[in-house]
Design a protein around this motif. Structure first.
Motif, PDB file in Angstrom:
ATOM      1  N   HIS A  30       0.794  -1.225   0.000  1.00 25.91           N
ATOM      2  CA  HIS A  30       0.000   0.000   0.000  1.00 25.91           C
ATOM      3  C   HIS A  30       0.832   1.283   0.000  1.00 25.91           C
ATOM      4  O   HIS A  30       0.341   2.344   0.341  1.00 25.91           O
ATOM      5  N   ALA A  32       3.149   4.110  -2.101  1.00 25.98           N
ATOM      6  CA  ALA A  32       3.586   4.715  -3.359  1.00 25.98           C
ATOM      7  C   ALA A  32       5.012   5.219  -3.150  1.00 25.98           C
ATOM      8  O   ALA A  32       5.353   5.710  -2.071  1.00 25.98           O
ATOM      9  N   HIS A  82      -0.458   4.680  -0.829  1.00 24.19           N
ATOM     10  CA  HIS A  82      -0.858   4.567  -2.230  1.00 24.19           C
ATOM     11  C   HIS A  82      -2.299   5.007  -2.463  1.00 24.19           C
ATOM     12  O   HIS A  82      -2.610   5.639  -3.484  1.00 24.19           O
ATOM     13  N   GLU A  86      -1.738   7.919  -5.236  1.00 29.07           N
ATOM     14  CA  GLU A  86      -1.463   6.974  -6.316  1.00 29.07           C
ATOM     15  C   GLU A  86      -0.523   7.567  -7.365  1.00 29.07           C
ATOM     16  O   GLU A  86       0.331   6.890  -7.912  1.00 29.07           O
ATOM     17  N   THR A 106       6.979   3.142  -7.726  1.00 26.15           N
ATOM     18  CA  THR A 106       6.085   2.266  -6.970  1.00 26.15           C
ATOM     19  C   THR A 106       6.171   0.806  -7.385  1.00 26.15           C
ATOM     20  O   THR A 106       6.314  -0.070  -6.543  1.00 26.15           O
TER      21      THR A 106
END
Length: 183
Positions: A30, A32, A82, A86, A106
């Motif tokens: 989870h 980024a 994330h 994102e 990522t």
């Protein structure tokens, strides 16, 4: 129409969690990631544009939704949740403009969090990094087993291992094997 599903670095739909003895090894998906490198003569301007102070060599910083760890001279990795960030690399690039080069990272990396009372014993089998001397917020670039990785001390008995995604299965195997050897 394509029906694509995201897979974890270990190739599953859900992150893997293994508990062996007092250790728990968790696949983290989870986060980024974006790398940032200051451009020539732009360090001061870069620092003023970021939402957190950049850490010194071997350190991390966290402020608000962002964390950063040092990766090399005038280079850092920025980390955020994330779900909320994102498009982290795009967000950071908008903030810093021409003061730095920013690259999306990522899907290029895997992360395993290791926690438990036998943390030191596990990493002493896998790495020459001085894990017993590391304190919360320290990060070391080194090797785990034979793989290049970052070791990030999150807490007293909690360490993150960040390595290239292509080596996720090998890294996971090494962590599991070492954990079983001390269980």
């Amino acid at each position: 129409m394509h029906r694509l599903k995201p897979l974890t670095p270990l190739g599953a739909v859900t992150p893997r969690v293994d508990t062996i003895g007092t250790l728990t090894i968790t696949e983290i998906v989870h986060q980024a990631l974006a790398s940032i490198a200051a451009r020539e003569g732009q360090m001061e301007a870069l620092q003023q544009k970021l939402p957190l102070p950049l850490p010194d060599v071997g350190k991390t910083r966290t402020q608000g939704a962002f964390s950063a760890f040092w990766t090399g001279p005038a280079q850092w990795m920025i980390v955020a949740n994330h779900d909320q960030h994102e498009a982290l690399a795009s967000e950071i690039k908008q903030m810093v403009g021409q003061t730095a080069s920013v690259v999306e990272q990522t899907d290029g990396w895997c992360r395993f969090d290791v926690s438990g009372a036998a943390l030191y014993d596990l990493f002493e089998r896998l790495s020459s990094a001085p894990v017993r001397r590391m304190t919360k917020g320290d990060v070391i670039r080194g090797t785990v087993e034979h793989l290049g990785a970052f070791l990030w001390r999150l807490d007293q008995d909690h360490m993150a291992v960040i390595a290239p995604r292509s080596s996720a299965a090998s890294l996971h195997h090494a962590l599991i094997a070492a954990a079983r050897s001390i269980a």
